[in-house]
Design an enzyme around this catalytic site. Structure first.
Site, PDB file in Angstrom:
ATOM      1  N   GLY A   1       0.825  -1.202   0.000  1.00 38.81           N
ATOM      2  CA  GLY A   1       0.000   0.000   0.000  1.00 38.81           C
ATOM      3  C   GLY A   1       0.848   1.236   0.000  1.00 38.81           C
ATOM      4  O   GLY A   1       2.069   1.178  -0.068  1.00 38.81           O
TER       5      GLY A   1
ATOM      6  N   VAL B   1       6.886   9.145  -1.572  1.00 35.70           N
ATOM      7  CA  VAL B   1       8.206   9.754  -1.611  1.00 35.70           C
ATOM      8  C   VAL B   1       8.801   9.679  -0.220  1.00 35.70           C
ATOM      9  O   VAL B   1       8.119   9.431   0.770  1.00 35.70           O
ATOM     10  CB  VAL B   1       8.135  11.236  -2.071  1.00 35.70           C
ATOM     11  CG1 VAL B   1       7.664  11.318  -3.492  1.00 35.70           C
ATOM     12  CG2 VAL B   1       7.239  12.044  -1.152  1.00 35.70           C
TER      13      VAL B   1
ATOM     14  N   GLY C   1       0.328   7.760   4.289  1.00 35.87           N
ATOM     15  CA  GLY C   1      -0.152   9.131   4.316  1.00 35.87           C
ATOM     16  C   GLY C   1       0.811  10.142   3.748  1.00 35.87           C
ATOM     17  O   GLY C   1       0.406  11.195   3.271  1.00 35.87           O
ATOM     18  N   PHE C   2       2.123   9.882   3.804  1.00 37.28           N
ATOM     19  CA  PHE C   2       3.078  10.818   3.263  1.00 37.28           C
ATOM     20  C   PHE C   2       3.267  10.621   1.761  1.00 37.28           C
ATOM     21  O   PHE C   2       4.087  11.268   1.148  1.00 37.28           O
ATOM     22  CB  PHE C   2       4.444  10.664   3.957  1.00 37.28           C
ATOM     23  CG  PHE C   2       4.512  11.415   5.242  1.00 37.28           C
ATOM     24  CD1 PHE C   2       4.850  12.753   5.267  1.00 37.28           C
ATOM     25  CD2 PHE C   2       4.229  10.789   6.439  1.00 37.28           C
ATOM     26  CE1 PHE C   2       4.924  13.444   6.458  1.00 37.28           C
ATOM     27  CE2 PHE C   2       4.297  11.474   7.630  1.00 37.28           C
ATOM     28  CZ  PHE C   2       4.648  12.811   7.643  1.00 37.28           C
ATOM     29  N   GLY C   3       2.521   9.693   1.181  1.00 39.22           N
ATOM     30  CA  GLY C   3       2.651   9.444  -0.249  1.00 39.22           C
ATOM     31  C   GLY C   3       3.762   8.466  -0.531  1.00 39.22           C
ATOM     32  O   GLY C   3       4.236   7.757   0.346  1.00 39.22           O
TER      33      GLY C   3
ATOM     34  N   ASP D   1      -0.281  11.113  15.526  1.00 44.22           N
ATOM     35  CA  ASP D   1      -0.995  10.699  14.306  1.00 44.22           C
ATOM     36  C   ASP D   1      -1.601   9.311  14.494  1.00 44.22           C
ATOM     37  O   ASP D   1      -1.454   8.428  13.647  1.00 44.22           O
ATOM     38  CB  ASP D   1      -0.047  10.714  13.112  1.00 44.22           C
ATOM     39  CG  ASP D   1      -0.812  10.684  11.774  1.00 44.22           C
ATOM     40  OD1 ASP D   1      -2.024  11.008  11.777  1.00 44.22           O
ATOM     41  OD2 ASP D   1      -0.211  10.328  10.749  1.00 44.22           O
TER      42      ASP D   1
END
Length: 800
Positions: free
Chosen positions: A511, A518, A514-516, A609
């Site tokens: 998957g 990169v 949340g940070f994408g 978070d």
């Protein structure tokens, strides 16, 4: 001692009364000597006022007993009774030293109801004193002659011992009362036994009812919750011919006591200064803790129903009996052992180790040598470690049936079960193929890390860049980013990681977080490295190592085969796999992980978070908190902090943090409350919509149901059975956590207690914190709408 402000007055009053009774100038408020006495109606108090010794009836007015009891709260529980079998009739009685130097309890006619039974001695200057530990002692010139701790009743206090003399068999053990108003010895006893390794047994007469398992150097293997709230340290000590078990309070913590009830239950209590009352931390036996209830080669799991399951590779011995709910016959192998090279070992994780009746214990032997010993014996059916402490070298091997195995969600041990086909399970080569295992772990870990925003790579971009760098033969300098931090974190060779993931193939990705896709910046990367290398808890994801090549930085975590929690609770099909017990275990597991971060870890850590996507699930569906890139370390005395850098996920953020940048442990508590409501309902925090009500979210929906006394409707309809009282308690805890004011929210320590003890009274929740945010658009529209992308971690820099 906390709230007991009246104690000095009580002490002085008792002092004057007993002086009048004994006319002895040598009398002390906490004791008597050979010239003084204690009469019925009067009391001694320990120096700090925690304990009281006096004459009390225990529910039957005509019968009086000499008792020691806690001098706390309204309940004042009795912890020791001198004359258990010989109550005094009426109100008269006196405690004094006899002519032979013994302390005696006599009635109005002078008959002895109880005596310390010391060897006769008329000399010396004996004094009996009640200590602040609750121990009543007789000493002579500093030498202890007798102590009540050597004659236990139904209660074990800190520093008190359960012991056995290995030469004589003499035992100091707990014995239940016959009834709540009758302290005479009942039919239950709880004692330490040492046959192969120390353990405790709960007996009904001579029948074994429960055992917490063997002592593994830290705890009993069948008591993962033994000190769940970190009130005390436990130890088993061998001293000469004596072996004893004892608890000692951790500095700064409240009192604790272990009680064997008249019904044969063990209850662990802790004192709450805030509630001014006693709280039940746990009770045993409960489900899965009756001895051998599932028979040989099976496990008992509280969260399953039926509770009994055969071990993998085994089947019920009598399917008919099992279908009728009688599992005591246990299980048998599907394939017989060959006692040859084809046999191997399969780890059975997080369990209470089997009963030791048919086990052999060998000291000073490594686990690898233990495996070899078991492999070389055709009769050996399993092996494990008898000491889990660092450097522990105690080998336990079993021959014949394996009985009384229990599955736990945390703090269990690993049992290595002999299986017929070594090739049927890749973990059977546990010690022979360490390199393959490491690569396999990396393979799974890298995939999992992408799913939790920790590996932070773009599949296609990384694949091209990795291939180019590999061909160019660039060197690696993993310590470059370590900043001089001499941690124990393993650094993996970049080529090893690339090989294990098949050059970071997109097919191996689980998957995107949340940070994408990169990389994080150096700040988040180093933050997570430094935090995770020092965090060790069953409900936190475990870091295996990291890898750095030029500007590419990767964190390698343990493989979580069931991905993240949001993949289950928000999926129309998968959420059907989450029954009530499993959902409750997940909630409690997350709470324990947060309690560790806030209260028990080396650092005080605020996660910032916490959300369903950052809760990973192992193969047994045990929850583990992940993604510490945005976590904040607090000082020991620090309560809050401010930041202009708002990092987290809308929908889970507390209002004071999202709006004003105020960080505290209560920020995480708010996020946990949202998560509790999501797990219970199967609804995302922003998954509810009411026309004309832009502020509605899951917390406000639950609050509305609570006010209307119909909060049972919050439960996910796919859950068919659920104890109503447990559901109501969980909903109430969730609402307490999302209250608007941080000061109203409980600590995670209190949350764990609320969730695990039905005897704790919960306060009424107040209004939740509502957060209305403007949805960012490319237009200049001023339309306000709730904005909460649950799946995405946001990083916002804004002034306050």
């Amino acid at each position: 001692m906390g709230k007991h402000t009246a104690t000095p007055a009580i002490l002085f009053f008792g002092f004057l009364l007993v002086i009048g009774a004994s006319s002895s100038p040598s009398f002390s408020a906490d004791g008597i000597d050979q010239k003084s006495s204690l009469r019925a109606g009067l009391s001694l108090f320990s120096s700090g006022g925690s304990f009281q010794l006096g004459f009390f009836n225990l529910g039957v007015p005509a019968k009086r007993y000499l008792c020691i009891r806690f001098n706390r709260g309204n309940e004042k529980p009795v912890v020791w009774v001198a004359n258990r079998d010989s109550p005094l009739n009426g109100s008269d009685g006196i405690l004094r030293f006899g002519g032979d130097g013994n302390l005696v309890l006599v009635d109005k006619a002078g008959n002895i109801a109880w005596s310390t039974n010391l060897n006769s001695s008329t000399g010396g200057n004996r004094v009996a004193r009640l200590l602040e530990t609750g121990n009543f002692v007789i000493h002579d010139a500093g030498r202890v002659l007798w102590e009540s701790f050597d004659e236990p009743g139904d209660t074990l206090l800190p520093v008190m011992k359960l012991s056995i003399n290995t030469k004589t068999g003499a035992s100091k053990h707990l014995t239940s009362w016959k009834a709540n108003d009758d302290p005479s010895p009942g039919k239950y006893s709880y004692r330490l036994v040492v046959e192969k390794l120390p353990t405790c047994v709960l007996l009904e007469g001579s029948k074994l009812k429960f055992t917490p398992g063997m002592w593994n150097g830290v705890r009993f293997t069948g008591s993962p919750f033994h000190n769940a709230n970190n009130f005390f340290n436990s130890s088993v000590v061998s001293s000469g011919d004596e072996v004893y078990y004892s608890d000692s309070l951790i500095a700064g913590t409240s009192s604790s006591r272990l009680v064997l009830t008249p019904t044969g239950e063990l209850k662990r209590y802790a004192w709450s200064d805030e509630g001014d009352s006693w709280t039940v931390l746990w009770t045993v036996p409960w489900e899965c803790q009756d001895y051998g209830q599932c028979g040989p080669y099976s496990t008992c799991t509280v969260s399953d129903y039926p509770h009994c399951r055969c071990l993998r590779g085994f089947r019920p011995k009598s399917q008919e009996d099992w279908s009728q709910g009688n599992c005591t016959g246990g299980c048998v192998r599907n394939t017989a052992l060959s006692c040859g090279a084809s046999d191997g070992f399969r780890p059975v994780v997080s369990v209470k180790l089997p009963e030791l009746l048919n086990a052999t214990v060998t000291t000073n032997m490594s686990l690898e040598d233990c495996r070899a010993r078991c492999a070389n014996s055709c009769n050996c059916t399993a092996y494990g470690s008898g000491d889990i402490r660092k450097g522990g070298r105690v080998c336990v091997t079993w021959e014949g049936d394996l009985v009384d195995i229990v599955n736990f969600t945390f703090n269990g041990q690993e049992l290595f079960l002999r299986v017929a086909d070594a090739n049927s399970d890749p973990t059977s080569s546990y010690f022979q193929s360490k390199k393959r295992k490491r690569n396999a772990a990396i393979f799974g870990a890298v995939g999992a890390v992408t799913g939790m925003a920790l590996l932070l790579l773009c599949g296609i971009w990384m694949k091209k860049k990795m291939t180019r760098n590999t061909l160019n033969g660039k060197t690696e300098n993993p310590r470059e980013i370590a900043d001089g931090d001499d941690s124990d974190l393993p650094f993996f060779d970049f080529r090893t990681v690339a090989t294990a993931t098949e050059n970071f193939s997109v097919d191996n990705k689980i998957g995107v977080g949340g940070f994408g896709t990169v990389y994080k910046g150096v700040r988040e990367f180093m933050n997570e490295v430094k935090l995770m290398v020092n965090l060790q808890h069953k409900n936190l994801v475990r870091m295996l190592g990291c890898c750095v090549r030029d500007n590419e930085k990767m964190l390698i975590y343990e493989y979580m085969p069931n991905k993240s929690l949001d993949n289950f609770i928000f999926d129309e099909i998968k959420r059907g796999e989450l029954g009530w017990r499993m959902r409750l275990d997940i909630i409690v597991g997350i709470a324990r992980g947060l309690q560790y971060l806030h209260h028990d870890s080396r650092f005080r850590i605020i996660h910032r978070d916490l959300k369903a996507g950052n809760i990973l699930l192992d193969n047994a569906m045990n929850p583990k908190i992940s993604d510490f890139g945005t976590a904040r370390i607090f000082g020991a005395d620090q309560q809050t902090d401010n930041t202009c850098r708002i990092v987290g996920t809308y929908g889970y953020m507390s209002p004071e943090y999202a709006i004003s940048g105020i960080i505290s442990a209560k920020s995480d508590v708010f996020s946990f409350g949202v998560l509790v409501l999501e797990v219970l309902s199967g609804i995302k925090t922003r998954g509810i919509y009411r026309p004309g009500d832009p502020q509605v979210n899951l917390a406000s929906h639950a609050w509305k149901l609570w006010q209307e006394d119909r909060c049972l409707g919050l439960l996910d309809p796919i859950v068919t059975t659920c104890p109503e009282r447990e559901l109501l308690r969980c909903i109430q805890v969730g609402l307490l956590c999302v209250q608007e004011s941080p000061s109203d929210r409980p600590t995670m320590y209190e949350v764990v207690t609320m969730l695990t003890s039905e005897n704790v009274l919960l306060p009424e929740p107040k209004r939740p914190g509502f957060l209305l945010l403007q949805c960012p658009t490319q237009s200049s529209s001023s339309t306000h709408q709730p904005f909460s992308p649950n799946e995405t971690t946001m990083s916002v820099v804004e002034g306050r």
